[in-house]
Design a protein around this motif. Structure first.
Motif, mmCIF file in Angstrom:
data_model
loop_
_atom_site.group_PDB
_atom_site.id
_atom_site.type_symbol
_atom_site.label_atom_id
_atom_site.label_comp_id
_atom_site.label_asym_id
_atom_site.label_seq_id
_atom_site.Cartn_x
_atom_site.Cartn_y
_atom_site.Cartn_z
ATOM 1 N N THR A 111 0.805 -1.213 0.000
ATOM 2 C CA THR A 111 0.000 0.000 0.000
ATOM 3 C C THR A 111 0.838 1.263 0.000
ATOM 4 N N THR A 112 0.259 2.307 -0.562
ATOM 5 C CA THR A 112 0.939 3.596 -0.547
ATOM 6 C C THR A 112 0.114 4.673 0.153
ATOM 7 N N GLU A 113 -1.134 4.398 0.452
ATOM 8 C CA GLU A 113 -2.009 5.392 1.079
ATOM 9 C C GLU A 113 -2.725 4.797 2.291
ATOM 10 N N ILE A 114 -3.069 5.669 3.231
ATOM 11 C CA ILE A 114 -3.888 5.275 4.374
ATOM 12 C C ILE A 114 -5.306 5.741 4.085
ATOM 13 N N LYS A 151 4.214 2.457 8.393
ATOM 14 C CA LYS A 151 2.983 2.943 9.016
ATOM 15 C C LYS A 151 1.756 2.691 8.141
ATOM 16 N N LYS A 152 1.872 2.945 6.847
ATOM 17 C CA LYS A 152 0.716 2.800 5.953
ATOM 18 C C LYS A 152 0.273 1.346 5.860
ATOM 19 N N SER A 153 1.219 0.450 5.684
ATOM 20 C CA SER A 153 0.861 -0.969 5.598
ATOM 21 C C SER A 153 0.372 -1.489 6.941
#
Length: 168
Positions: A111-114, A151-153
């Motif tokens: 992932t690249t976004e939260i 953090k995002k993952s």
């Protein structure tokens, strides 16, 4: 703020740690090394947390000084500075196999976004390492390789991370 800056300032103030050359790799590098007695000085400040079993880490962002990692080198009987992580990242348990490592790397790269609408719910079975409210927190790692999930993952896949950790 540069990586490790707050920690280096604290070490200078306490007069602990020394830089040594490491010629074990193909490219010689310097490492910040600590004795067991010096770690006791940090522990007396109540800033050292046990990270040998991993867990969900709460605490400073990189911009606020991060969370500093020290790793035991069992063969040399020393402790060395291993880097910095930040709050809301996941620190794995010691990696037990290449499969364990590969599964965590795969999650880390997903992932690249939260999702701003999603609230993170920490599973009850998840170990939590809470370094909140500590200006210069330190996590003492195990003597074995561990992995940090960004953090995002971590935010998007905490349940999957816990399942991978339980599997190994």
């Amino acid at each position: 703020m540069k990586t490790g800056e707050k920690f280096y300032q604290l070490c200078t103030k306490l007069g602990i740690g020394k830089w040594e050359w490491n010629f074990d790799s193909t490219i010689p590098k310097t490492e910040l090394i600590f004795s067991i007695e010096e770690i006791h000085k940090l522990n007396d400040l109540k800033i050292v947390f046990n990270g040998e079993n991993g867990g969900f880490v709460l605490g400073n962002s990189h911009d606020d000084g991060g969370i500093h990692l020290l790793q035991l080198d069992i063969e040399k009987n020393i402790i060395k500075y291993a880097g910095e992580m930040e709050g809301y990242e996941y620190l794995s348990s010691p990696l037990k196999s290449e499969l364990h490592s590969n599964e965590l790397v795969k999650i880390n790269n997903l992932t690249t976004e939260i999702d701003a609408n999603k609230k993170i719910t920490i599973p009850k079975t998840c170990n939590i390492i809470d370094t909140s409210d500590i200006d210069v927190p330190v996590i003492l790692l195990s003597g074995y390789k561990q992995f940090i999930i960004n953090k995002k993952s971590t935010f998007n896949y905490i349940n999957e991370i816990i399942e991978i950790e339980k599997k190994y």
